[in-house]
Write a protein that holds these residues in place. Structure first.
Motif, PDB file in Angstrom:
ATOM      1  N   VAL A  38      -2.972  62.763  64.519  1.00  0.00           N
ATOM      2  CA  VAL A  38      -1.829  63.527  65.240  1.00  0.00           C
ATOM      3  C   VAL A  38      -0.512  63.158  64.533  1.00  0.00           C
ATOM      4  CG1 VAL A  38      -0.796  64.162  67.483  1.00  0.00           C
ATOM      5  CG2 VAL A  38      -3.027  63.578  67.463  1.00  0.00           C
ATOM      6  N   PRO A  39       0.218  64.077  64.189  1.00  0.00           N
ATOM      7  CA  PRO A  39       1.483  63.820  63.258  1.00  0.00           C
ATOM      8  C   PRO A  39       2.736  63.312  64.068  1.00  0.00           C
ATOM      9  CG  PRO A  39       0.981  66.323  63.255  1.00  0.00           C
ATOM     10  CD  PRO A  39      -0.091  65.771  64.082  1.00  0.00           C
ATOM     11  N   ASP A  40       2.649  63.390  65.488  1.00  0.00           N
ATOM     12  CA  ASP A  40       3.725  62.840  66.275  1.00  0.00           C
ATOM     13  C   ASP A  40       3.053  61.484  66.936  1.00  0.00           C
ATOM     14  OD1 ASP A  40       5.297  62.091  68.526  1.00  0.00           O
ATOM     15  OD2 ASP A  40       5.539  63.988  69.145  1.00  0.00           O
ATOM     16  N   PRO A  41       3.537  60.183  66.838  1.00  0.00           N
ATOM     17  CA  PRO A  41       2.980  59.082  67.141  1.00  0.00           C
ATOM     18  C   PRO A  41       3.142  58.885  68.820  1.00  0.00           C
ATOM     19  CG  PRO A  41       5.122  58.766  65.933  1.00  0.00           C
ATOM     20  CD  PRO A  41       4.489  60.178  65.821  1.00  0.00           C
ATOM     21  N   THR A  42       3.868  59.621  69.276  1.00  0.00           N
ATOM     22  CA  THR A  42       3.941  59.636  70.868  1.00  0.00           C
ATOM     23  C   THR A  42       3.028  60.594  71.536  1.00  0.00           C
ATOM     24  OG1 THR A  42       5.307  61.719  70.951  1.00  0.00           O
ATOM     25  CG2 THR A  42       6.475  59.471  70.819  1.00  0.00           C
TER      26      THR A  42
END
Length: 103
Positions: A38-42
Motif C-alpha cells: 500500500v503506497p500510504d504507510p499509515t
C-alpha cells in the motif's frame, strides 16, 4: 489496458485493469492483490495467505490448478478444469466458485 492473471500456465482471470484492481473475482487474483504494498504507510491491507505449496507445473493437479490452495474448492474443482467464461463485470474468469456464485 487489460491484465491477465495466470496460475501454473493457465489464465485465471482476464479484465481491463481498472475492473481487475477494483473487483478481483478469482481467489488467486484476490490473494495476489492483497500482497501488493500500500503506497500510504499509515494504511494497511488484510493479506490473504494461501495455504500449502505451489503444485508442480510439470504435473499439475487434476481439475482446477488452484484447487489445492483455494478456500472455496469443492469436488467439482478437484475434477473439472474451469473454462474462462465472461462475467457480468466485463471480466473473464476461470473459476467454478464464481460461476456458481459461491465466492
Amino acid at each position: 489496458d487489460r491484465v491477465a492473471v495466470m496460475y501454473l500456465g493457465k489464465v485465471a482471470e482476464l479484465a481491463d485493469s481498472r475492473t481487475l484492481y477494483r473487483t478481483p473475482l478469482h481467489p488467486y487474483t484476490r490473494a495476489l492483490l492483497s500482497a501488493s504494498p500500500v503506497p500510504d504507510p499509515t494504511l494497511t491491507r488484510k493479506r490473504l495467505i494461501l495455504p500449502g505449496d505451489v503444485p508442480s507445473p510439470i504435473h499439475p493437479p487434476p481439475g482446477c490448478r488452484f484447487h489445492t490452495r483455494c478456500a472455496f474448492a469443492n469436488a467439482r474443482c478437484r475434477a473439472e478444469i474451469p473454462a474462462l467464461l465472461p462475467h457480468a463485470s466485463g471480466s473473464q474468469v476461470a473459476c467454478h466458485g464464481v460461476e456458481e456464485d459461491r465466492i
